[in-house]
Design a protein around this motif. Structure first.
Motif, PDB file in Angstrom:
ATOM      1  N   SER A  98       0.544  -1.402   0.088  1.00 57.43           N
ATOM      2  CA  SER A  98      -0.293   0.171   0.238  1.00 57.43           C
ATOM      3  C   SER A  98       0.755   1.376   0.445  1.00 57.43           C
ATOM      4  CB  SER A  98      -1.026  -0.263   1.588  1.00 57.43           C
ATOM      5  OG  SER A  98       0.135   0.062   2.191  1.00 57.43           O
TER       6      SER A  98
ATOM      7  N   TYR B 108      -3.492  -0.891  -4.490  1.00 52.99           N
ATOM      8  CA  TYR B 108      -3.315  -1.503  -2.838  1.00 52.99           C
ATOM      9  C   TYR B 108      -3.566  -0.343  -2.589  1.00 52.99           C
ATOM     10  CZ  TYR B 108      -2.016  -6.346  -4.061  1.00 52.99           C
ATOM     11  OH  TYR B 108      -2.400  -7.733  -4.542  1.00 52.99           O
ATOM     12  N   ASP B 109      -4.466   0.053  -1.190  1.00 54.61           N
ATOM     13  CA  ASP B 109      -4.878   1.316  -0.605  1.00 54.61           C
ATOM     14  C   ASP B 109      -5.776   0.635   1.000  1.00 54.61           C
ATOM     15  OD1 ASP B 109      -6.053   3.432   0.478  1.00 54.61           O
ATOM     16  OD2 ASP B 109      -7.189   4.262  -1.199  1.00 54.61           O
TER      17      ASP B 109
ATOM     18  N   ALA C 121      -4.895   2.225   6.911  1.00 58.00           N
ATOM     19  CA  ALA C 121      -2.896   2.728   7.111  1.00 58.00           C
ATOM     20  C   ALA C 121      -2.662   2.427   8.441  1.00 58.00           C
ATOM     21  CB  ALA C 121      -3.459   3.793   5.643  1.00 58.00           C
TER      22      ALA C 121
END
Length: 257
Positions: free
Chosen positions: A122, A132-133, A138
């Protein structure tokens, strides 16, 4: 001389950065040619094949963080090799139909290693990992890894499957998948490494369906590993299979195999 920058994990500034593998190098072992080379194959065939070595790397981590992740990666390396070879030494396995029932799996090492892979994909700049997130999670993934905080079994559940193409398991498949959905409700991050499909359910607090709990990696070291066609896993490698038959791809393997 190592480049100087900010470690993406511990966020220490003005520190030497390693050429960190986005995906651990052991996952390339069955992708490499005998000359330790591989090529990322563009699906549509419009892009020229570029020969790579030693896997995709970026200046992401300081040496301390690199060493931390490598401890977990060793556990995942052992387990993934055992799944590929269908021979288990670090855990106990039994089989019911097309499902391997594994017990005694190192929950901490495996779960943290898988979380670290999804986090690295990510934050990577390489276009191969653009899908990819981690969204609102996150920083949560970064914090879990940095502070070595192990999530519970219901937090970001991890699923492991053996993908089949026309009934065959192909250990040489490395295939970034990206984001998907389960029942149009839960977001899933997925990647195929050594032919093994790793899924991470992107939720920390929502109720998890019973079937996910049943199959996912649990703190008691139990995980169910089914062998299913990629289409039945919500993935499709039809384009991949077609692309592998093209002349430029066959030429690459003829030159480098």
């Amino acid at each position: 001389m190592l480049p100087i920058g900010t470690c993406r994990l511990c966020q220490t500034e003005n520190i030497s950065l390693c050429a960190s593998h986005i995906i651990p190098e052991f996952f390339y072992n069955r992708v490499y040619t005998k000359f330790h080379k591989f090529a990322a194959i563009a699906k549509d065939g419009d892009e020229r094949l570029v020969v790579e070595q030693k896997g995709y790397r970026e200046n992401l981590l300081c040496q301390t963080c690199e060493t931390k992740l490598s401890r977990w990666e060793r556990k995942l390396s052992q387990l993934s090799n055992e799944i590929v070879c269908d021979s288990y030494a670090t855990c106990t396995a039994s089989k019911v139909l097309n499902v391997d029932i594994l017990t005694g799996v190192d929950y901490c090492g495996i779960k943290m290693a898988i979380i670290s892979i999804f986090w690295r994909m990510s934050v990577a700049n390489h276009s191969l990992f653009a899908d990819y997130d981690l969204g609102p999670y996150a920083n949560e993934f970064r914090r879990l890894l940095d502070q070595e905080q192990l999530p519970s079994g219901s937090e970001f559940p991890v699923l492991i499957s053996k993908g089949l193409l026309d009934g065959n398991f192909l250990a040489g498949v490395l295939f970034p998948v990206g984001r998907g959905r389960y029942r149009n409700d839960l977001i899933i991050q997925s990647v195929v490494l050594n032919g093994i499909v790793f899924d991470c359910i992107m939720t920390k607090t929502r109720k998890i369906p019973d079937e996910i709990i049943e199959f996912s990696l649990q703190p008691n070291g139990r995980v169910l590993v089914p062998s299913r066609e990629y289409d039945n896993l919500g993935l499709s490698l039809n384009d991949f299979s077609t692309r592998m038959k093209k002349n430029d791809v066959k030429g690459f393997f003829k030159r480098h195999a």
